[in-house]
Write a protein that holds these residues in place. Structure first.
Motif, PDB file in Angstrom:
ATOM      1  N   TYR A  45      25.155   1.828  15.578  1.00  0.00           N
ATOM      2  CA  TYR A  45      23.829   2.408  15.721  1.00  0.00           C
ATOM      3  C   TYR A  45      22.873   1.897  14.642  1.00  0.00           C
ATOM      4  N   PHE A  46      21.618   1.665  15.062  1.00  0.00           N
ATOM      5  CA  PHE A  46      20.546   1.263  14.160  1.00  0.00           C
ATOM      6  C   PHE A  46      19.525   2.388  14.097  1.00  0.00           C
ATOM      7  N   PHE A  47      19.307   2.921  12.899  1.00  0.00           N
ATOM      8  CA  PHE A  47      18.338   3.989  12.685  1.00  0.00           C
ATOM      9  C   PHE A  47      17.096   3.421  12.011  1.00  0.00           C
ATOM     10  N   ARG A  48      15.929   3.791  12.539  1.00  0.00           N
ATOM     11  CA  ARG A  48      14.663   3.396  11.933  1.00  0.00           C
ATOM     12  C   ARG A  48      14.212   4.464  10.950  1.00  0.00           C
ATOM     13  N   MET A  49      13.522   4.009   9.908  1.00  0.00           N
ATOM     14  CA  MET A  49      12.927   4.910   8.936  1.00  0.00           C
ATOM     15  C   MET A  49      11.666   4.279   8.398  1.00  0.00           C
ATOM     16  N   ASP A  50      10.637   5.089   8.169  1.00  0.00           N
ATOM     17  CA  ASP A  50       9.400   4.613   7.559  1.00  0.00           C
ATOM     18  C   ASP A  50       9.302   5.116   6.122  1.00  0.00           C
ATOM     19  N   ALA A  51       8.569   4.373   5.301  1.00  0.00           N
ATOM     20  CA  ALA A  51       8.542   4.619   3.862  1.00  0.00           C
ATOM     21  C   ALA A  51       7.674   5.802   3.453  1.00  0.00           C
ATOM     22  N   ASN A 109       0.795  -1.227   0.000  1.00  0.00           N
ATOM     23  CA  ASN A 109       0.000   0.000   0.000  1.00  0.00           C
ATOM     24  C   ASN A 109       0.826   1.276   0.000  1.00  0.00           C
ATOM     25  N   ASP A 110       2.157   1.168  -0.012  1.00  0.00           N
ATOM     26  CA  ASP A 110       2.979   2.374  -0.036  1.00  0.00           C
ATOM     27  C   ASP A 110       2.868   3.087  -1.380  1.00  0.00           C
ATOM     28  N   ARG A 111       3.128   4.418  -1.348  1.00  0.00           N
ATOM     29  CA  ARG A 111       3.039   5.241  -2.554  1.00  0.00           C
ATOM     30  C   ARG A 111       4.428   5.595  -3.046  1.00  0.00           C
ATOM     31  N   LEU A 112       4.641   5.487  -4.354  1.00  0.00           N
ATOM     32  CA  LEU A 112       5.955   5.712  -4.939  1.00  0.00           C
ATOM     33  C   LEU A 112       6.508   7.091  -4.585  1.00  0.00           C
ATOM     34  N   GLU A 113       5.694   8.125  -4.693  1.00  0.00           N
ATOM     35  CA  GLU A 113       6.159   9.484  -4.419  1.00  0.00           C
ATOM     36  C   GLU A 113       6.741   9.591  -3.016  1.00  0.00           C
ATOM     37  N   TRP A 114       6.049   9.012  -2.048  1.00  0.00           N
ATOM     38  CA  TRP A 114       6.505   9.089  -0.665  1.00  0.00           C
ATOM     39  C   TRP A 114       7.718   8.209  -0.418  1.00  0.00           C
ATOM     40  N   VAL A 115       7.748   7.030  -1.053  1.00  0.00           N
ATOM     41  CA  VAL A 115       8.917   6.156  -0.919  1.00  0.00           C
ATOM     42  C   VAL A 115      10.159   6.872  -1.450  1.00  0.00           C
ATOM     43  N   LYS A 116      10.035   7.535  -2.593  1.00  0.00           N
ATOM     44  CA  LYS A 116      11.164   8.280  -3.155  1.00  0.00           C
ATOM     45  C   LYS A 116      11.657   9.345  -2.172  1.00  0.00           C
ATOM     46  N   GLN A 117      10.729  10.088  -1.592  1.00  0.00           N
ATOM     47  CA  GLN A 117      11.122  11.139  -0.658  1.00  0.00           C
ATOM     48  C   GLN A 117      11.812  10.553   0.573  1.00  0.00           C
ATOM     49  N   ALA A 118      11.301   9.432   1.054  1.00  0.00           N
ATOM     50  CA  ALA A 118      11.906   8.786   2.220  1.00  0.00           C
ATOM     51  C   ALA A 118      13.319   8.298   1.901  1.00  0.00           C
ATOM     52  N   VAL A 119      13.457   7.590   0.786  1.00  0.00           N
ATOM     53  CA  VAL A 119      14.759   7.029   0.405  1.00  0.00           C
ATOM     54  C   VAL A 119      15.777   8.139   0.165  1.00  0.00           C
ATOM     55  N   GLU A 120      15.384   9.166  -0.574  1.00  0.00           N
ATOM     56  CA  GLU A 120      16.318  10.250  -0.872  1.00  0.00           C
ATOM     57  C   GLU A 120      16.731  11.005   0.383  1.00  0.00           C
TER      58      GLU A 120
END
Length: 301
Positions: free
Chosen positions: A112-118, A34-45
């Protein structure tokens, strides 16, 4: 340079480049159908463009994902030596995905382990800020931060703050989850002691992990500065699923028991919140804004 040894047949590692034999910072993220490409791109970048980049950024495709997201992630993995993809054979949930990353990378002896959401966005200096603070304060095991709440268009809707010091955070455990999960940085020494996300939990897994860590004597802190833009999507104020609401109630009861915080006041509060979660969305919205206002009054604690 050596590859990670993937021992779990439910996950398949995809890495164009060999993984370094020793890393300091690992960032873990998962994506699902259910993730959205636009938001995934912003998260990854936002992760790839950090002033202090992660030595290893692992993204788990949690079961089947949208074709456009799979194509994008495959391309970006080929272009970034510090990024590796992990393909889950079926949807296992966030806990299983993060536990796989943790187990796979422990032999690399990260710090260190950093969490990130998509669907969220890191501020550019998030990793540098949190890593620097953890370097300076070796008594802190889990470090979160305040966050900006943004709408679907990325417009800021406000700041969500939580208590800053361990004593204030510990006191809050029976009332609320005191760490914003997508903002967290955790020492790998915590995982070396055997702690993991509960694999059977499909929600509130962070709350239960924090309680276990607090009971084990781990120290918590929050950064006052917002270091992440948290996506507050449509339906945010709608009734939560019964399962999530019940799990939050169970977590509060567990915190009271494990951390010796039993009181009539805390029991009544837990029951009140459980009932509130079942209310119409407009009531939840008013209560949420009131809660954020109260947290803002305590922002210097």
């Amino acid at each position: 340079m050596i590859p990670i040894s993937a021992t779990n047949n439910q996950f398949v590692l995809q890495s164009t480049y060999p993984i370094a034999s020793s890393v300091s910072i690992v960032c873990g993220m998962s994506v699902y159908i259910n993730d959205r490409l636009e938001w995934v791109k912003q998260a990854v970048e936002s992760v790839l463009n950090q002033t202090l980049p992660a030595d290893l950024f692992m993204i788990v495709l949690d079961g089947e994902v949208a074709d456009d997201i799979a194509i994008y992630l495959t391309q970006v993995e080929k272009e970034n030596p510090n990024l590796a993809l992990v393909h889950g054979t079926t949807n296992k949930g966030l806990s299983a995905c993060m536990n796989y990353i943790i187990d796979s990378t422990l032999p690399l002896k990260p710090r260190y382990f950093f969490r990130m959401d998509a669907d969220d966005i890191c501020v550019p200096h998030r990793f540098e800020k949190q890593a620097t603070l953890l370097d300076k304060h070796d008594d802190v095991d889990v470090l979160g931060s305040a966050l900006w709440e943004v709408d679907e268009q990325g417009n800021r809707a406000g700041i969500r703050r939580l208590p800053l010091t361990h004593s204030k955070l510990l006191y809050a455990f029976s009332r609320r989850c005191p760490i914003n999960h997508p903002t967290v940085a955790i020492r790998y020494s915590v995982f070396a002691r055997g702690h993991r996300y509960l694999p059977n939990m499909r929600n509130t897994q962070d709350y239960f992990l924090w309680i276990a860590l607090a009971e084990d004597g781990c120290k918590f802190a929050n950064v006052k500065e917002p270091l992440l833009h948290f996506r507050r999507i449509n339906g945010f104020y709608k009734r939560r699923g019964r399962g999530k609401s019940v799990n939050e109630f169970k977590a509060r009861l567990l915190a009271m028991d494990s951390l010796k915080q039993k009181s009539l006041q805390n029991y009544c509060y837990a029951l009140f919140v459980l009932i509130l979660r079942m209310m119409p969305s407009w009531i939840i919205k008013v209560a949420y804004k009131a809660d954020r206002f109260i947290l803002g009054l305590n922002k210097h604690n």
